[in-house]
Design an enzyme around this catalytic site. Structure first.
Site, mmCIF file in Angstrom:
data_model
loop_
_atom_site.group_PDB
_atom_site.id
_atom_site.type_symbol
_atom_site.label_atom_id
_atom_site.label_comp_id
_atom_site.label_asym_id
_atom_site.label_seq_id
_atom_site.Cartn_x
_atom_site.Cartn_y
_atom_site.Cartn_z
ATOM 1 N N ASP A 130 36.230 9.512 -12.083
ATOM 2 C CA ASP A 130 34.797 9.237 -12.104
ATOM 3 C C ASP A 130 34.325 8.754 -10.728
ATOM 4 O O ASP A 130 35.049 8.055 -10.025
ATOM 5 C CB ASP A 130 34.504 8.168 -13.162
ATOM 6 C CG ASP A 130 33.047 8.106 -13.546
ATOM 7 O OD1 ASP A 130 32.274 9.002 -13.146
ATOM 8 O OD2 ASP A 130 32.665 7.146 -14.243
ATOM 9 N N ASN B 214 29.708 18.023 -20.175
ATOM 10 C CA ASN B 214 29.343 18.343 -18.791
ATOM 11 C C ASN B 214 28.523 19.628 -18.663
ATOM 12 O O ASN B 214 27.880 19.860 -17.634
ATOM 13 C CB ASN B 214 30.585 18.453 -17.900
ATOM 14 C CG ASN B 214 31.211 17.113 -17.574
ATOM 15 O OD1 ASN B 214 32.398 17.024 -17.260
ATOM 16 N ND2 ASN B 214 30.428 16.044 -17.657
#
Length: 239
Positions: free
Chosen positions: A16, A64
């Protein structure tokens, strides 16, 4: 200092912070993702060198797809580039490449390249590199249940159920690392995280290097894993 005799077997990473890394530099998000790929290359090589048996990387979630189309296209392009660049190195280093997730939904070019690498490396006996692509933890469990319902199996236990997960040869996670300071598991490998040790770092993924990885391993090695038992049971060797 990392202790060779206490290396975790399966390390998983939620990578991340690519977007924030780019934003801090006034760059488009895709530059952060490209820098993130370089971090992947370093960590895969280092993990194999220090004796990690399984390395799972959360590369692209089922959620996503909701990101801007140009970012999704860029991520798919980077996936193709990564496989092209690292194909022969993965084979030469005896790494077995597997994928967890619904590959069928990926665009043709990256999917075909990923499938070729899976096939070519399937007999390798070194570290298993498990890339979570188009992956969602709840979807994995639901897909496993549907496979079981479609089979003739009537008696299910945890071992049998695990055999219906994506990449069933990948065992439970020993250590989960998440970068960028976020402290959540984001629907990642829910079944295999049951007794994992969790490690959170504020380091953004593109800045996560071998030294940062070793910090996480060292932290893991200084924890007591009880698996629901007492310290006395652990000392008596009940695990």
């Amino acid at each position: 200092m990392v202790q060779e005799e206490k290396i975790p077997s399966h390390v998983a990473i939620i990578m991340d912070g690519n977007g924030r890394w780019a934003k801090k530099r006034g760059l488009p998000r895709i530059f952060g993702h490209r820098a993130g790929v370089k971090a992947v290359e370093k960590i895969v090589s280092h993990a194999a060198n220090i004796g990690i048996k399984y390395l799972s990387l959360f590369a692209f979630s089922t959620e996503n797809w909701l990101r801007p189309k140009d970012e999704v296209s860029g991520l798919m392009m980077l996936l193709s580039e990564f496989v092209d660049k690292k194909f022969f190195e993965i084979i030469e280093k005896d790494i077995k490449f597997v994928v967890s997730g619904r590959l069928i939904d990926l665009p043709d070019e990256p999917r075909s390249k990923v499938l070729k690498l899976i096939e070519t490396s399937k007999n390798n006996t070194g570290m298993v590199l498990n890339l979570a692509l188009n992956y969602g933890g709840r979807k994995e469990i639901v897909d496993a249940v549907n496979k079981i319902l479609a089979s003739d199996i009537k008696d299910i236990d945890e071992k049998v159920f695990s055999g219906f997960l994506y990449s069933p040869e990948v065992p439970d996670i020993d250590l989960l690392i998440r970068t960028s300071g976020e402290m959540r598991i984001s629907n990642f490998m829910l079944w295999r995280l049951a007794y994992a040790e969790l490690y959170f770092t504020k380091t953004l993924w593109p800045d996560f290097d071998e030294a940062e990885f070793d910090k996480a391993i060292f932290d893991y090695q200084n924890r007591d894993r009880r698996f629901g038992m007492t310290d006395e049971q652990i000392r008596r060797g009940n695990i």
